[in-house]
Design a protein around this motif. Structure first.
Motif, PDB file in Angstrom:
ATOM      1  N   MET A   1      -3.308   1.042 -24.184  1.00 54.73           N
ATOM      2  CA  MET A   1      -3.131   1.799 -22.943  1.00 54.73           C
ATOM      3  C   MET A   1      -2.119   1.074 -22.061  1.00 54.73           C
ATOM      4  N   ASN A   2      -1.112   1.824 -21.577  1.00 55.27           N
ATOM      5  CA  ASN A   2      -0.113   1.233 -20.704  1.00 55.27           C
ATOM      6  C   ASN A   2      -0.706   0.913 -19.339  1.00 55.27           C
ATOM      7  N   THR A   3      -0.134  -0.096 -18.675  1.00 59.31           N
ATOM      8  CA  THR A   3      -0.536  -0.414 -17.308  1.00 59.31           C
ATOM      9  C   THR A   3      -0.057   0.699 -16.384  1.00 59.31           C
ATOM     10  N   PRO A   4      -0.916   1.223 -15.510  1.00 56.56           N
ATOM     11  CA  PRO A   4      -0.504   2.309 -14.622  1.00 56.56           C
ATOM     12  C   PRO A   4       0.641   1.883 -13.701  1.00 56.56           C
ATOM     13  N   THR A   5       1.516   2.826 -13.405  1.00 52.14           N
ATOM     14  CA  THR A   5       2.587   2.623 -12.438  1.00 52.14           C
ATOM     15  C   THR A   5       2.495   3.717 -11.381  1.00 52.14           C
ATOM     16  N   ALA A   6       3.035   3.455 -10.215  1.00 50.16           N
ATOM     17  CA  ALA A   6       2.913   4.410  -9.111  1.00 50.16           C
ATOM     18  C   ALA A   6       4.234   4.556  -8.372  1.00 50.16           C
ATOM     19  N   THR A   7       4.534   5.781  -7.972  1.00 48.69           N
ATOM     20  CA  THR A   7       5.696   6.098  -7.148  1.00 48.69           C
ATOM     21  C   THR A   7       5.224   6.921  -5.963  1.00 48.69           C
ATOM     22  N   ARG A   8       5.698   6.565  -4.766  1.00 51.17           N
ATOM     23  CA  ARG A   8       5.334   7.310  -3.565  1.00 51.17           C
ATOM     24  C   ARG A   8       6.549   8.090  -3.066  1.00 51.17           C
ATOM     25  N   LEU A   9       6.307   9.343  -2.702  1.00 51.49           N
ATOM     26  CA  LEU A   9       7.334  10.188  -2.114  1.00 51.49           C
ATOM     27  C   LEU A   9       7.049  10.340  -0.632  1.00 51.49           C
ATOM     28  N   ARG A  10       8.110  10.379   0.166  1.00 51.39           N
ATOM     29  CA  ARG A  10       7.927  10.573   1.589  1.00 51.39           C
ATOM     30  C   ARG A  10       9.067  11.436   2.126  1.00 51.39           C
ATOM     31  N   ALA A  11       8.690  12.461   2.896  1.00 50.69           N
ATOM     32  CA  ALA A  11       9.657  13.320   3.579  1.00 50.69           C
ATOM     33  C   ALA A  11       9.101  13.598   4.961  1.00 50.69           C
ATOM     34  N   ALA A  12       9.827  13.160   5.998  1.00 53.65           N
ATOM     35  CA  ALA A  12       9.321  13.231   7.375  1.00 53.65           C
ATOM     36  C   ALA A  12       7.949  12.553   7.410  1.00 53.65           C
ATOM     37  N   ASN A  13       6.903  13.261   7.875  1.00 50.40           N
ATOM     38  CA  ASN A  13       5.576  12.656   7.962  1.00 50.40           C
ATOM     39  C   ASN A  13       4.694  12.958   6.764  1.00 50.40           C
ATOM     40  N   ALA A  14       5.252  13.585   5.726  1.00 52.70           N
ATOM     41  CA  ALA A  14       4.478  13.953   4.541  1.00 52.70           C
ATOM     42  C   ALA A  14       4.681  12.922   3.433  1.00 52.70           C
ATOM     43  N   SER A  15       3.619  12.668   2.670  1.00 49.47           N
ATOM     44  CA  SER A  15       3.740  11.735   1.550  1.00 49.47           C
ATOM     45  C   SER A  15       2.756  12.107   0.456  1.00 49.47           C
ATOM     46  N   VAL A  16       3.047  11.664  -0.753  1.00 56.03           N
ATOM     47  CA  VAL A  16       2.164  11.822  -1.906  1.00 56.03           C
ATOM     48  C   VAL A  16       2.487  10.699  -2.878  1.00 56.03           C
ATOM     49  N   THR A  17       1.477  10.243  -3.603  1.00 57.79           N
ATOM     50  CA  THR A  17       1.675   9.203  -4.606  1.00 57.79           C
ATOM     51  C   THR A  17       1.441   9.786  -5.996  1.00 57.79           C
ATOM     52  N   VAL A  18       2.337   9.466  -6.922  1.00 58.43           N
ATOM     53  CA  VAL A  18       2.185   9.846  -8.329  1.00 58.43           C
ATOM     54  C   VAL A  18       1.795   8.587  -9.093  1.00 58.43           C
ATOM     55  N   LEU A  19       0.644   8.616  -9.745  1.00 60.69           N
ATOM     56  CA  LEU A  19       0.096   7.480 -10.483  1.00 60.69           C
ATOM     57  C   LEU A  19      -0.042   7.884 -11.943  1.00 60.69           C
ATOM     58  N   SER A  20       0.479   7.064 -12.856  1.00 58.89           N
ATOM     59  CA  SER A  20       0.469   7.459 -14.264  1.00 58.89           C
ATOM     60  C   SER A  20       0.352   6.266 -15.190  1.00 58.89           C
ATOM     61  N   ASN A  21      -0.254   6.497 -16.372  1.00 54.87           N
ATOM     62  CA  ASN A  21      -0.284   5.485 -17.424  1.00 54.87           C
ATOM     63  C   ASN A  21       0.964   5.565 -18.299  1.00 54.87           C
ATOM     64  N   THR A  22       1.890   6.430 -17.913  1.00 56.43           N
ATOM     65  CA  THR A  22       3.139   6.622 -18.661  1.00 56.43           C
ATOM     66  C   THR A  22       4.312   6.368 -17.727  1.00 56.43           C
ATOM     67  N   PRO A  23       4.992   5.233 -17.839  1.00 56.07           N
ATOM     68  CA  PRO A  23       6.094   4.923 -16.917  1.00 56.07           C
ATOM     69  C   PRO A  23       7.170   5.994 -16.860  1.00 56.07           C
ATOM     70  N   PHE A  24       7.347   6.740 -17.947  1.00 59.09           N
ATOM     71  CA  PHE A  24       8.341   7.817 -17.958  1.00 59.09           C
ATOM     72  C   PHE A  24       8.090   8.793 -16.805  1.00 59.09           C
TER      73      PHE A  24
END
Length: 377
Positions: A1-24
């Motif tokens: 199992m790959n180590t999870p990676t995370a990317t956060r998106l932010r636009a103005a005051n909105a944000s969301v995080t994408v968390l995945s066991n697949t770096p792709f």
């Protein structure tokens, strides 16, 4: 199992995080959104609150969800042009399976956490990006933004917005001005919100659809063809017939069966910069409205007419038919924003300078005319 990676998106005051066991998946998220929204890597272990999209490759879990959904009562709907089997349980949670794409979804009743299980990295990355973008959109709309059906470029902080139906020349106008030095903000839709005395704009990241004929007229066809011949790729939603035509040096428009909808080149946001040398804008203030119309026999000119903003110039649940809100992310808000916000924006836009223009098929003449009209280049 790959180590999870995370990317956060932010636009103005909105944000969301994408968390995945697949770096792709998280690499794709940063590439897809980074040109227009703020997308950055965060430590996976720090993700503990806020809107979240989790995405994982897991054949066993996908098969289990598929069996659960298909063996019981479910709705057959469409999402991203694919069949989606949908179940809502007594708590309001939603489970969906797309057998065609090999994807399973589960969303909580508030749409704050959407879990996606896939069988292939690319399908999983596409689905994660779509859902993450919908989370940002919902948050922006709740914060008073609206979403316009328009193309836009920015010059010295001032945005020029082009409105019109399909084939009217919105994309042509934006790309001609971008080639003359303006920065591209939007190909087909753009967020807007009154802030003080300004109408602030934010981009809507998406693959841009550009017809083969327009690509050729702009002098970009050979650039794309050479890149494809070298093994690079356009957005995977592009139809294979378009790729085949580019590789075979066929430049005439391609049409779907029935001849009512053109099959177009699908350009990643970052490819406007890396392939075409166009700068992208992350925001701007609305300054001028353009209402273009294409007439092959005409010379470019300002024309008289009664064209004003109308309901079709705002995105809505109807115009977002490819990605209906099956997962409850929007919490019932219209896809183009609330009624009061839309009315306020429409009133403010109506006070800005407006030009109705006709464009012909002489690309250089069109570019010179638009540059002079808008003081770009």
């Amino acid at each position: 199992m790959n180590t999870p990676t995370a990317t956060r998106l932010r636009a103005a005051n909105a944000s969301v995080t994408v968390l995945s066991n697949t770096p792709f998946v998280t690499d794709w998220t940063r590439r897809y959104f980074g040109s227009w929204w703020n997308a950055f890597e965060v430590p996976a272990e720090s993700v503990c609150a806020g809107p979240l999209v989790t995405a994982g490759i897991d054949d066993g879990k996908y098969a289990e969800t598929l069996a659960l959904v298909t063996n019981g009562p479910h709705d057959d709907v469409t999402y991203a042009k694919a069949k989606l089997l949908l179940v809502r349980d007594g708590t309001g949670d939603v489970t969906g399976v797309s057998p065609e794409e090999g994807l399973a979804y589960r969303s909580d009743q508030l749409g704050n956490h959407v879990a996606i299980t896939g069988r292939t990295p690319e399908a999983l990355a596409l689905a994660s990006a779509r859902i993450a973008r919908e989370v940002i959109r919902a948050a922006l709309l709740r914060d008073g933004w609206t979403l316009l059906h328009a193309s836009a470029v920015v010059h010295e902080g001032q945005a020029l917005l082009a409105f019109g139906s399909k084939g009217s020349g919105k994309t042509t106008t934006a790309l001609l001005l971008a080639r003359r030095g303006a920065r591209l903000l939007a190909n087909d839709r753009v967020f807007v919100k009154p802030v003080g005395g300004e109408l602030r704009l934010l981009p809507w990241p998406s693959a841009a659809a550009v017809g083969l004929g327009l690509l050729d007229a702009l002098g970009l066809y050979d650039v794309v063809r050479r890149r494809l011949q070298a093994g690079e790729r356009l957005h995977p939603t592009q139809h294979q017939e378009v790729t085949d035509a580019l590789l075979a040096d066929r430049r005439e428009p391609l049409w779907e069966p029935g001849g009512t909808r053109e099959r177009k080149v699908q350009v990643f946001p970052d490819q406007f910069s890396t392939w075409f040398g166009m700068e992208l804008a992350a925001g701007g203030n609305a300054a001028t409205l353009l209402f273009p119309r294409i007439d092959p026999s005409a010379a470019p000119a300002v024309i008289n007419g009664a064209r004003t903003l109308n309901e079709a110039d705002f995105m809505s649940g109807v115009t977002e038919d490819r990605y209906p809100d099956h997962f409850g992310i929007s919490q019932g808000i219209n896809g183009g924003g609330g009624d009061v916000a839309r009315a306020t924006v429409a009133d403010r836009l109506a006070q800005l300078p407006q030009h109705q223009v006709v464009l012909g098929h002489d690309v250089q003449a069109n570019a010179d005319f638009l540059a002079k009209l808008t003081d770009v280049g």
